[in-house]
Design a protein around this motif. Structure first.
Motif, short mmCIF file in Angstrom:
data_model
loop_
_atom_site.label_atom_id
_atom_site.label_comp_id
_atom_site.label_asym_id
_atom_site.label_seq_id
_atom_site.Cartn_x
_atom_site.Cartn_y
_atom_site.Cartn_z
N SER A 48 79.32 -91.25 72.29
CA SER A 48 78.92 -90.92 73.65
C SER A 48 78.45 -89.49 73.77
O SER A 48 78.82 -88.64 72.96
CB SER A 48 80.10 -91.13 74.62
N GLY A 49 77.66 -89.22 74.78
CA GLY A 49 77.21 -87.87 75.06
C GLY A 49 75.96 -87.89 75.90
O GLY A 49 75.55 -88.93 76.41
N ILE A 50 75.37 -86.74 76.05
CA ILE A 50 74.10 -86.64 76.76
C ILE A 50 73.01 -86.62 75.71
O ILE A 50 72.92 -85.70 74.89
CB ILE A 50 74.06 -85.39 77.66
N LEU A 51 72.21 -87.67 75.72
CA LEU A 51 71.10 -87.79 74.81
C LEU A 51 69.93 -87.00 75.39
O LEU A 51 69.55 -87.23 76.54
CB LEU A 51 70.71 -89.25 74.63
N ILE A 52 69.41 -86.07 74.62
CA ILE A 52 68.26 -85.30 75.09
C ILE A 52 67.05 -85.60 74.21
O ILE A 52 67.18 -85.86 73.02
CB ILE A 52 68.55 -83.79 75.15
#
Length: 147
Positions: A48-52
């Protein structure tokens, strides 16, 4: 230059907070330390995380991907995508779609059986964007918000 994708790091938080100004009108920025703390909390969930997505080192699109452990379906996880945003100067060029596809690829790589996203927008163009990216409107969603 091709679009590149990766999970955000603490150093990316100022750019992410700036990008979120394009998420919704009136979306106020918030403290960089809080952004870094929340990013670290997201990363605690495997996959999980913020995909940039960047183009020539410029952040153009992003989404939050959360891989959720599951007790049904023999423990097969599922994924949730939230906060899908593309900078207004870069819309209509396929970057948002590419970001969504990468998020789905990461979810499939994590063994997820489905990827969900929802929107509160009533804008038919946004709905068409999600459909063109391969998502189908298949469920009825409900929410409750704190007063």
């Amino acid at each position: 230059m091709p679009l590149t994708h990766r999970f955000a790091t603490a150093e990316d938080t100022p750019a992410i907070v700036a990008l979120y100004a394009h998420l919704a009108k009136g979306n106020p920025p918030y403290d960089d330390a809080l952004a870094k703390d929340n990013l670290a909390k997201l990363a605690a969930y495997t996959g999980s995380g913020i995909l940039i997505s960047t183009l020539q080192n410029t952040l153009v699109s992003s989404c939050t991907l959360i891989i959720i452990p599951n007790l049904s379906r023999q423990g097969t996880p599922y994924a949730l995508i939230e906060n899908v945003v593309t900078h207004t100067d870069h819309r209509g060029q396929g970057y948002g779609t590419a970001t969504l596809h990468k998020a789905c690829d990461l979810a499939w790589d994590s063994g997820c059986y489905k990827v969900m996203l929802s929107t509160g927008s009533q804008n038919p163009k946004l709905h068409d964007f999600y459909k063109a990216a391969g998502f189908e409107q298949s469920r009825i969603g409900f929410q409750i918000r704190r007063s």
